[in-house]
Design a protein around this motif. Sequence first.
Motif, PDB file in Angstrom:
ATOM      1  N   GLU A  33       8.372  -0.542   1.315  1.00 57.58           N
ATOM      2  CA  GLU A  33       7.353  -0.126   2.266  1.00 57.58           C
ATOM      3  C   GLU A  33       6.357   0.806   1.578  1.00 57.58           C
ATOM      4  OE1 GLU A  33       9.817  -0.489   6.467  1.00 57.58           O
ATOM      5  OE2 GLU A  33       9.419   1.510   5.657  1.00 57.58           O
ATOM      6  N   GLY A  34       5.359   1.264   2.333  1.00 58.50           N
ATOM      7  CA  GLY A  34       4.235   2.012   1.787  1.00 58.50           C
ATOM      8  C   GLY A  34       4.550   3.006   0.689  1.00 58.50           C
ATOM      9  N   PRO A  35       5.457   3.978   0.899  1.00 56.76           N
ATOM     10  CA  PRO A  35       5.696   4.992  -0.133  1.00 56.76           C
ATOM     11  C   PRO A  35       6.264   4.445  -1.440  1.00 56.76           C
ATOM     12  CG  PRO A  35       6.422   5.779   2.009  1.00 56.76           C
ATOM     13  CD  PRO A  35       6.101   4.312   2.176  1.00 56.76           C
ATOM     14  N   SER A 182       9.542  10.294   9.105  1.00 56.07           N
ATOM     15  CA  SER A 182       8.380  10.237   9.986  1.00 56.07           C
ATOM     16  C   SER A 182       7.515   9.013   9.720  1.00 56.07           C
ATOM     17  CB  SER A 182       7.544  11.515   9.829  1.00 56.07           C
ATOM     18  OG  SER A 182       7.214  11.741   8.468  1.00 56.07           O
ATOM     19  N   PHE A 183       7.187   8.775   8.446  1.00 58.60           N
ATOM     20  CA  PHE A 183       6.273   7.674   8.149  1.00 58.60           C
ATOM     21  C   PHE A 183       6.892   6.304   8.410  1.00 58.60           C
ATOM     22  CE2 PHE A 183       7.839   9.366   3.988  1.00 58.60           C
ATOM     23  CZ  PHE A 183       8.722   8.347   3.670  1.00 58.60           C
ATOM     24  N   ILE A 245      -2.581   7.755  -4.954  1.00 57.88           N
ATOM     25  CA  ILE A 245      -3.409   8.788  -4.333  1.00 57.88           C
ATOM     26  C   ILE A 245      -4.881   8.459  -4.546  1.00 57.88           C
ATOM     27  CG2 ILE A 245      -4.108  11.213  -4.490  1.00 57.88           C
ATOM     28  CD1 ILE A 245      -1.139  11.866  -5.087  1.00 57.88           C
ATOM     29  N   ASP A 246      -5.215   8.031  -5.764  1.00 57.69           N
ATOM     30  CA  ASP A 246      -6.603   7.690  -6.090  1.00 57.69           C
ATOM     31  C   ASP A 246      -7.066   6.422  -5.381  1.00 57.69           C
ATOM     32  OD1 ASP A 246      -6.717   9.865  -7.776  1.00 57.69           O
ATOM     33  OD2 ASP A 246      -6.316   8.710  -9.598  1.00 57.69           O
ATOM     34  N   ASP A 247      -6.169   5.446  -5.255  1.00 65.15           N
ATOM     35  CA  ASP A 247      -6.546   4.145  -4.692  1.00 65.15           C
ATOM     36  C   ASP A 247      -5.378   3.571  -3.895  1.00 65.15           C
ATOM     37  OD1 ASP A 247      -7.560   1.649  -4.082  1.00 65.15           O
ATOM     38  OD2 ASP A 247      -8.244   1.203  -6.123  1.00 65.15           O
ATOM     39  N   PRO A 248      -5.189   4.058  -2.666  1.00 66.06           N
ATOM     40  CA  PRO A 248      -4.058   3.596  -1.854  1.00 66.06           C
ATOM     41  C   PRO A 248      -4.069   2.084  -1.623  1.00 66.06           C
ATOM     42  CG  PRO A 248      -5.067   5.541  -0.879  1.00 66.06           C
ATOM     43  CD  PRO A 248      -5.973   5.091  -1.961  1.00 66.06           C
ATOM     44  N   ALA A 249      -5.242   1.505  -1.435  1.00 67.19           N
ATOM     45  CA  ALA A 249      -5.323   0.069  -1.156  1.00 67.19           C
ATOM     46  C   ALA A 249      -4.771  -0.751  -2.320  1.00 67.19           C
ATOM     47  CB  ALA A 249      -6.764  -0.332  -0.854  1.00 67.19           C
ATOM     48  N   LEU A 271       1.836   4.896   3.679  1.00 62.17           N
ATOM     49  CA  LEU A 271       1.661   5.542   2.383  1.00 62.17           C
ATOM     50  C   LEU A 271       0.836   6.815   2.519  1.00 62.17           C
ATOM     51  CD1 LEU A 271       1.783   5.682  -0.716  1.00 62.17           C
ATOM     52  CD2 LEU A 271      -0.133   4.057  -0.783  1.00 62.17           C
ATOM     53  N   GLN A 272      -0.256   6.752   3.285  1.00 56.76           N
ATOM     54  CA  GLN A 272      -1.114   7.924   3.460  1.00 56.76           C
ATOM     55  C   GLN A 272      -0.351   9.067   4.133  1.00 56.76           C
ATOM     56  OE1 GLN A 272      -4.791   6.910   1.639  1.00 56.76           O
ATOM     57  NE2 GLN A 272      -4.063   8.818   2.499  1.00 56.76           N
TER      58      GLN A 272
END
Length: 333
Positions: A33-35, A182-183, A245-249, A271-272
């Motif tokens: 997942e995101g993280p 949480s996320f 952090i610089d480019d999450p996408a 992720l954010q």
Amino acid sequence: MFHRAIVIASGLFAATVVNAQTEVPFALDWKFEGPSAAYFAAIDNGHFAEENLSVNIEAGSGSVQTIPKIATGAFPMGFGDINSVIKFLDQNPGAPVTAVMMIYDKPPFAIVGRKSLGVSEPKDLEGRVLGAPPPDGAWAQFPVFAQETGIDPSSVTVEPVGFPTREPMLAEGNVDAITGFSFSSVVNLKRLGVADDDISNILMADHGLELYGNAILVNTDWAAENSEQVRGFLRAVAAGWQDVIDDPAAGIDSLVQRNPAADKGLEQERLQMAIEQNVATDYVKANGMGGIDAARMKKAIEQLGETYEFQNTPDASLYFTDAYLPEGGFALK
């Protein structure tokens, strides 16, 4: 037998150096997942390859479950809850596992409820049903959370639930709140159609907990023989986090390559949340990523001792070492 999801750096460059690379199986705490995008970014952007490492990543089933994988030597490195490491080492003195790089400076341990079911604040849990997966890292901290917030645990009906059914049960109103990261839980509830303004995200760290969260863990026997590989691994992880952090996408693109069923928008939101709430904290921005504050760790151990009876005298040096980190940690830009 462990079934490993093999993830290797691709391309001609990786092919030319693969013979010189050290294979490092890495056990995640949870699903792709995101993280977890930071670790895949470290692969796709060549950070592990630059350290002569070929990293194989396996999804996990809970941050508590990672620890025995490391301690038994099934994996040399992994990602798990440091508070559970503390208890594990108390119950298994001498087990070869320790934390070497703090990732979640502010832990994502949370009680996630629905305001429409009457849960907005910690004390609202009294008289209500709390869904909690037994291997969940957040559930493991609930006794400390209850102590700090004055909740009477006997007034809370705890319903053991599975990870796959946790958020659906809350969405359907079968429980009033759940424990979780949480996320993970907040975004999962949104995916299930629960309105954002109906979700209460009660972060334990905002209600008295001094605890740290998930860290990079290492088998200490393996690390003693592969110290440079451990240092290189941590450098690559820090670079992967900087990348997302610089480019999450772009980080989510790396994630989706491994989990095609993932919803890009929701995973980027996840992720954010992790970056803003747990990783790039004010402390990390001022002091670097990866290390811990000794005074805070002392308080965290004392706090754990309020609801956990140590069998042995706690020793912070057993639970975390900065020996593989650069002085001052890794700067996050």
